[in-house]
Design a protein around this motif. Sequence first.
Motif, PDB file in Angstrom:
ATOM      1  N   GLU A 277       0.957  -1.545   0.033  1.00 44.55           N
ATOM      2  CA  GLU A 277      -0.031   0.082   0.102  1.00 44.55           C
ATOM      3  C   GLU A 277       1.241   1.386   0.243  1.00 44.55           C
ATOM      4  O   GLU A 277       1.328   2.305  -0.360  1.00 44.55           O
ATOM      5  CB  GLU A 277      -1.319   0.040   1.022  1.00 44.55           C
ATOM      6  CG  GLU A 277      -1.912   1.174   1.273  1.00 44.55           C
ATOM      7  CD  GLU A 277      -2.778   1.224   2.462  1.00 44.55           C
ATOM      8  OE1 GLU A 277      -2.908   2.386   2.713  1.00 44.55           O
ATOM      9  OE2 GLU A 277      -2.695   0.024   3.264  1.00 44.55           O
ATOM     10  N   LYS A 281       0.847   3.158  -3.265  1.00 47.12           N
ATOM     11  CA  LYS A 281      -0.686   3.812  -3.547  1.00 47.12           C
ATOM     12  C   LYS A 281       0.095   5.694  -3.931  1.00 47.12           C
ATOM     13  O   LYS A 281       0.970   6.191  -3.329  1.00 47.12           O
ATOM     14  CB  LYS A 281      -1.537   4.568  -2.089  1.00 47.12           C
ATOM     15  CG  LYS A 281      -2.693   5.083  -1.998  1.00 47.12           C
ATOM     16  CD  LYS A 281      -3.492   5.006  -1.103  1.00 47.12           C
ATOM     17  CE  LYS A 281      -4.709   5.255  -0.811  1.00 47.12           C
ATOM     18  NZ  LYS A 281      -5.109   5.275  -2.397  1.00 47.12           N
ATOM     19  N   ASP A 282       0.071   6.182  -4.997  1.00 48.88           N
ATOM     20  CA  ASP A 282       0.000   7.621  -5.183  1.00 48.88           C
ATOM     21  C   ASP A 282       1.681   7.871  -5.158  1.00 48.88           C
ATOM     22  O   ASP A 282       2.295   8.611  -5.153  1.00 48.88           O
ATOM     23  CB  ASP A 282      -0.401   8.731  -4.329  1.00 48.88           C
ATOM     24  CG  ASP A 282      -1.107   8.557  -3.605  1.00 48.88           C
ATOM     25  OD1 ASP A 282      -2.274   8.899  -4.537  1.00 48.88           O
ATOM     26  OD2 ASP A 282      -1.674   8.556  -2.273  1.00 48.88           O
ATOM     27  N   ASN A 283       1.781   5.914  -5.745  1.00 48.40           N
ATOM     28  CA  ASN A 283       3.683   6.507  -6.569  1.00 48.40           C
ATOM     29  C   ASN A 283       4.187   7.216  -7.339  1.00 48.40           C
ATOM     30  O   ASN A 283       3.570   7.746  -8.261  1.00 48.40           O
ATOM     31  CB  ASN A 283       4.064   4.955  -6.440  1.00 48.40           C
ATOM     32  CG  ASN A 283       5.336   4.942  -6.950  1.00 48.40           C
ATOM     33  OD1 ASN A 283       5.536   4.329  -8.372  1.00 48.40           O
ATOM     34  ND2 ASN A 283       6.191   5.174  -6.340  1.00 48.40           N
ATOM     35  N   TYR A 306       1.529  -7.581  -5.310  1.00 48.04           N
ATOM     36  CA  TYR A 306       0.785  -6.731  -4.629  1.00 48.04           C
ATOM     37  C   TYR A 306      -0.208  -8.173  -3.829  1.00 48.04           C
ATOM     38  O   TYR A 306       0.115  -8.532  -4.344  1.00 48.04           O
ATOM     39  CB  TYR A 306       0.021  -6.202  -5.830  1.00 48.04           C
ATOM     40  CG  TYR A 306      -1.269  -6.694  -7.067  1.00 48.04           C
ATOM     41  CD1 TYR A 306      -2.575  -6.740  -6.597  1.00 48.04           C
ATOM     42  CD2 TYR A 306      -0.371  -7.711  -7.821  1.00 48.04           C
ATOM     43  CE1 TYR A 306      -2.968  -7.513  -7.576  1.00 48.04           C
ATOM     44  CE2 TYR A 306      -0.522  -8.037  -8.534  1.00 48.04           C
ATOM     45  CZ  TYR A 306      -2.497  -8.479  -8.753  1.00 48.04           C
ATOM     46  OH  TYR A 306      -3.203  -9.037  -9.170  1.00 48.04           O
ATOM     47  N   SER A 310      -6.715  -2.487  -6.105  1.00 42.57           N
ATOM     48  CA  SER A 310      -7.122  -1.307  -5.616  1.00 42.57           C
ATOM     49  C   SER A 310      -6.375   0.233  -5.688  1.00 42.57           C
ATOM     50  O   SER A 310      -6.395   1.434  -5.772  1.00 42.57           O
ATOM     51  CB  SER A 310      -7.835  -0.946  -5.007  1.00 42.57           C
ATOM     52  OG  SER A 310      -8.047  -1.715  -3.660  1.00 42.57           O
ATOM     53  N   VAL A 311      -5.296  -0.069  -5.157  1.00 40.74           N
ATOM     54  CA  VAL A 311      -4.012   0.671  -4.848  1.00 40.74           C
ATOM     55  C   VAL A 311      -3.702   0.897  -5.796  1.00 40.74           C
ATOM     56  O   VAL A 311      -2.939   2.516  -6.587  1.00 40.74           O
ATOM     57  CB  VAL A 311      -2.891  -0.041  -3.889  1.00 40.74           C
ATOM     58  CG1 VAL A 311      -3.643  -0.344  -2.991  1.00 40.74           C
ATOM     59  CG2 VAL A 311      -2.254  -1.137  -4.778  1.00 40.74           C
ATOM     60  N   GLU A 313      -5.322   3.041  -8.167  1.00 39.68           N
ATOM     61  CA  GLU A 313      -6.328   3.278  -8.489  1.00 39.68           C
ATOM     62  C   GLU A 313      -6.028   4.421  -9.693  1.00 39.68           C
ATOM     63  O   GLU A 313      -5.268   5.443  -8.752  1.00 39.68           O
ATOM     64  CB  GLU A 313      -8.031   3.831  -7.968  1.00 39.68           C
ATOM     65  CG  GLU A 313      -8.934   4.167  -8.203  1.00 39.68           C
ATOM     66  CD  GLU A 313     -10.312   4.684  -7.820  1.00 39.68           C
ATOM     67  OE1 GLU A 313     -11.240   4.810  -8.240  1.00 39.68           O
ATOM     68  OE2 GLU A 313      -9.764   4.066  -6.486  1.00 39.68           O
TER      69      GLU A 313
END
Length: 576
Positions: A277, A281-283, A306, A310-311, A313
């Motif tokens: 996560e 997320k927002d990588n 993973y 959903s991460v 998105e």
Amino acid sequence: MATKKNNKQTGQLQSFDKKKLLMSALVGFALPFSLIICASLNMYFANATELKFGVWDFLPLQILATAVIGLLLTAALYFTKGIVHQIIHALCSGVMLASLVQLFITNLTFRGLPGDGNAKAPETWWVVLDFVIWLGIVVAALFSILFVKKEQLVRSVLSFVVILSLVMQVFMVVPTAFTSLTGEEDTTPATEKSFLTTANMFEVSTKDNIIVFVLDRFDEMYFAEILNGRQDIVDKLDGFTYYSDNISTYPRTYPGITSMVTGVNNDFSATRTKYFENAFKDNKFLYDLNKNNYKVNLYISEYYSYDDASVFEGLVANTSTSGDYTVENPFELSYNMFLVGAYFWTPDAIKSQTVSSGKLNAMVESSGDAKQYELDDAGTYAEFAESGLHTQSKKNTYSFLHLRGCHSPFNMDENCQTVPDSNSASDSLPQTAGCFKFITEYIDQMKALGVYKDATIIITGDHGVLWSDKKIYEDTKITTLLVKEKGREGTPLTENKTPVSQANLIPTIVKSAGLDTSTDYGNAYSDVKEGTTRTHYFQSWNAKPDVNYTYEISGSGHDFNNWKIVEEEEIGSLYK
């Protein structure tokens, strides 16, 4: 007349031996219950977060099998007498005890499931000794019941052994199940899940393309086989540079693939799912690719790379959400769960060599039209051969494709056809050559579409060969790296001996593709200077507790004297 009839019925009732029936049932049911149900449940709960199905998808058929085998053994024990009864009783008791002893031996010498290709095959001397121990226990049980004069005492001792073994098997399952069911990670298969699909897998852009092929366990030893024996493949590596001194950041797919995709390393302070996560997320890198008008496609495996798509998105194109799952063949799943459980109680000489977590999960199909991406190189090539590459013109394309690659068991030939599993090193070349058949045909089609020259293409591994899950290194670990930068075409494969590492992967992509980025990602492979110190992290696994060892490599990675451990840190459990 009535009195005689009653006496006859009493005689029939007296002939019914309740004690013998009870002991027959105990021995008859204990054996299949321990070796089928307990072994399978122990394996399931120990790996529940990795498996995509629930207990009740395989347990009912195993209960049925246990009941049938238990009834047959009970009948055989109850209705036989003399030496036949003694032999059956001794065999059941001996196998029960031998299996329990083997369970502890296997756990102490565990090298990983051969079906997952996690370790080398055991030494011949150990296979022989292990089998002698296992068989010796069974023979000792037979000898005692056949040749020791105190028959009743021996039978009582063997019955006690069965009870003790049964109790120990059950008590081994209970804590594993409790830990699994009360842990931080949900072990219940989700009725709705988000995952990475095979969508867009053979799609390239008419504009710019970044293609990263990652062959699992692509150690330098495997590419050496290509260099020495497959000049036809080497000739296809048009415009590529072979960086022959490349160090991976990690020794395994987890967390290797995730760190390659994101540039975010794992300090193992958080759980596996929390690391995923935090990394995805927002990588920043995935965000920068999108900002540069790239359509991002990730073809990586669930659990090791993973957990929940959903991460991704808003950042990754090939995601989908499905409803419930179905098990295609419950009989096959139940049987294969038995085989995996049997791996722990059978001697090394006859352990299953084919069952893996991937094979088990392949029997589960998510509902919906989208197909989840799995590591299946032969299947991937078959789809590629059928569809070929096609283009889209709206965006640039970034595709990160993780292949099973050089990971044993070797089950694909040089023509990308499935063959029987093998753990023999002599069978590694055909599988590696098969991967390159796919990659070079991919390259040929990019050339035919006119999109090759302006593409950035990287062929590498997530890590090299790992000979031991627990022991610190005894030799060097070099991971193959081949790079074609944007604009290169029409030149033969060249070698570059500069010491580089996976820390230079994302910077190379940024530089080659000319990306406008929000941050400085560091030096590309072509910018690394001689004398650079590189870092590699090795995590012992199943060492209780696991330890993260930090290696620093100063100078050539081919000289093991340059590999120094500079830090050791206990991390609890690697896959927590």
